[in-house]
Structures are given as C-alpha cells and as structure tokens.
Enzyme design. Structure first.
Site, PDB file in Angstrom:
ATOM      1  N   SER A 134       5.133  54.474  35.661  1.00 32.77           N
ATOM      2  CA  SER A 134       4.874  55.882  35.416  1.00 32.77           C
ATOM      3  C   SER A 134       3.858  56.341  36.459  1.00 32.77           C
ATOM      4  O   SER A 134       3.988  56.034  37.644  1.00 32.77           O
ATOM      5  CB  SER A 134       4.362  56.092  33.986  1.00 32.77           C
ATOM      6  OG  SER A 134       4.074  57.446  33.736  1.00 32.77           O
ATOM      7  N   TYR A 148       7.880  66.509  39.151  1.00 33.19           N
ATOM      8  CA  TYR A 148       7.552  65.075  39.147  1.00 33.19           C
ATOM      9  C   TYR A 148       6.769  64.725  37.883  1.00 33.19           C
ATOM     10  O   TYR A 148       7.060  63.715  37.226  1.00 33.19           O
ATOM     11  CB  TYR A 148       6.743  64.724  40.389  1.00 33.19           C
ATOM     12  CG  TYR A 148       6.276  63.283  40.425  1.00 33.19           C
ATOM     13  CD1 TYR A 148       7.157  62.260  40.767  1.00 33.19           C
ATOM     14  CD2 TYR A 148       4.965  62.954  40.119  1.00 33.19           C
ATOM     15  CE1 TYR A 148       6.740  60.943  40.794  1.00 33.19           C
ATOM     16  CE2 TYR A 148       4.544  61.640  40.142  1.00 33.19           C
ATOM     17  CZ  TYR A 148       5.427  60.625  40.485  1.00 33.19           C
ATOM     18  OH  TYR A 148       5.003  59.323  40.499  1.00 33.19           O
ATOM     19  N   LYS A 152       7.685  61.882  34.776  1.00 39.56           N
ATOM     20  CA  LYS A 152       6.804  60.794  34.336  1.00 39.56           C
ATOM     21  C   LYS A 152       6.376  60.966  32.885  1.00 39.56           C
ATOM     22  O   LYS A 152       6.211  59.981  32.164  1.00 39.56           O
ATOM     23  CB  LYS A 152       5.599  60.689  35.269  1.00 39.56           C
ATOM     24  CG  LYS A 152       5.981  60.224  36.673  1.00 39.56           C
ATOM     25  CD  LYS A 152       6.777  58.923  36.658  1.00 39.56           C
ATOM     26  CE  LYS A 152       7.108  58.405  38.034  1.00 39.56           C
ATOM     27  NZ  LYS A 152       7.898  57.149  38.008  1.00 39.56           N
TER      28      LYS A 152
END
Length: 271
Positions: A134, A148, A152
């Site tokens: 992660s 992004y 995650k």
C-alpha cells in the site's frame, strides 16, 4: 529455512531490490514483470531457484497461470508480495477516465487477482503470508494524487477484511505502507494528467514544500522486509520510513477532534 516467495513488479524499484535480497540469502523466488528481460541476469546467477514470469497482472487468467506455475516449479508458495503498481499525478478534476480505470485495474484489481489466485494454494498448505504494498497515501492523502490515494485506500480495505477472513486458515496478511522513496515512482512508469491552469498554484505550493530528507533510500527497506517475512507473528500494518507514524498521529488526532465535535449531531441521526 529457505522460503518460496511470489512477487509481482520485480523488474525495478522495491521489487527488484527485495528479489535480489531474497535470492542472495537462499530463498526461492518466482518474480513477475511485464518485461522479464530485466531479470535475465538473476536467472543466470541463481538458476532453478529463480523463476521469472512474464505477467500482466490485470489479466486474471494470466495471474492464475503464473501462481500455478510457481507452485508447480517450487512445490509450494510461502509468501506472496503484491508489489506491482504505479502512480497517476493530477488533481481529481484533471484525471481522465482512461487513466483512472487503468490505475484501478493495476493497483486494485491486479492485487485482487493475485490474492485470489494465491489463496487456494495457501489454504491447501494451511499456511502462508500475503504482503500487500500500500502506501502512507492509503492512510492519509496528498493533493494532486487523489486517484492514486483512492487505489491505496481500496487496497487497505480489501486487505484488512482479508486478514480477518483467513486468520483461522493459517494465513497471515500484512499491509506495507512506505512513505516516499527515491524510486522511479514519479518517473517513466508514472502517468501525468493534462493540467488545468486553476491548479497551477497548488502544484507550485507542493513543489515549494518539499523538505530535505523527506524521501527514504530504497535499499534501507531490505532488512525490514526480510524481518517481516521471517516473523512468526507479522503485523497487519507496517510503515516503511520515518514519515508515516508522525503524520498519521497528527491526521488521526484531527479526524477524532472533528468526529467528537459533531458527535451530538451524529448520535441524533441514529434515531
């Protein structure tokens, strides 16, 4: 005792460093990449202890075949490291539909396909360790990386649920959360959205706020990852770098203050 590791995104960055370290200490490694040409030197050096596999992790059938090939070659798989992924830079308004879907296909669905392919193998063995890459940006956010961040955050939720689902099956799960490192994260593998001028000031501010020593040295992560792999009781979450914990304590203190200040409204909304 040597272990057998299946790792994605192994041709560069963290993946390459960790693959080399695992091989050097005597482990078996099945390493995937879209381009295995960058792994030929390791095959020549380590022979049958190293299995390079060309793989597009967004292709579920290819993923299943790769995991099965690793088990067939080595007889088992002890550790799965979902390392493959990349970044998309741009304000939320700037990111195209194509770029948004592609990064979710890789960072989220690619992680899911590898996890789903590995679980039957690990369940049959009654043991295994799944390590999901992660980011600190799966715990808190930064502007200009919203999509992004979203991928995650998805990996965090998927993996936390997974850990509780498989804990009685002998399978461990760890979410690795690195801060920024001097890898190629912002280099040729990254995607940059077409800019909208309204966000130029924001980008200028972000570039001016870069602090010395903010980015860690990738090589420094190797001992931590090896220790994690060897741990009999690995943690669900592991920060890599000095930024994660300090910033998380600050962010979550702010979140708790907000929740508490609105708690009367929240409770009244329960009915």
């Amino acid at each position: 005792m040597s272990k057998t590791i299946f790792i994605t995104g192994a041709s560069k960055g963290f993946g390459r460093l960790w693959t080399e370290a695992l091989l050097e200490r005597g482990d078996n490694v099945a390493a995937t990449s879209r381009n295995t040409g960058n792994l030929e030197d390791l095959k020549a050096k380590y022979g049958d202890r190293f299995l390079p596999l060309q793989l597009d992790i967004t292709n579920k059938q290819q993923v299943t075949a790769a995991v099965n090939a690793a088990r067939s070659h080595f007889g088992r798989v002890d550790v799965v490291i979902n390392n493959a992924g990349y970044g998309v830079f741009g304000a939320v308004e700037e990111v195209s539909e194509e770029n948004a879907r592609q990064i979710f296909d890789t960072n989220v669905f690619g992680t899911l396909w590898v996890t789903q392919a590995a679980l039957p193998v690990l369940r049959e063995q009654g043991s295994g360790h799944i390590i999901q890459l992660s980011s600190v940006l799966g715990v808190w956010t930064l502007p200009n990386l919203g999509i992004y961040n979203a991928t995650k955050f998805a990996v965090e939720g998927l993996s936390e649920s997974l850990a509780s689902e498989v804990s009685d099956l002998g399978i461990k799960v760890t979410i690795i959360e690195p801060n920024g490192y001097t890898t190629e994260f912002g280099g040729e593998s990254a995607i940059y959205s077409d800019p909208i001028s309204a966000y130029d000031a924001l980008r200028t501010k972000l570039s001016q706020n870069q602090q010395p020593g903010l980015y860690g040295r990738p090589e420094a992560t190797v001992p931590a990852v090896l220790k994690l792999i060897d741990s009999e009781n690995p943690p669900l979450r592991l920060f890599l770098g000095k930024v994660g914990l300090a910033r998380t304590e600050q962010v979550y203190a702010e979140k708790l203050d907000t929740w508490k200040s609105w708690n009367e409204i929240s409770v009244a909304a329960h009915g």
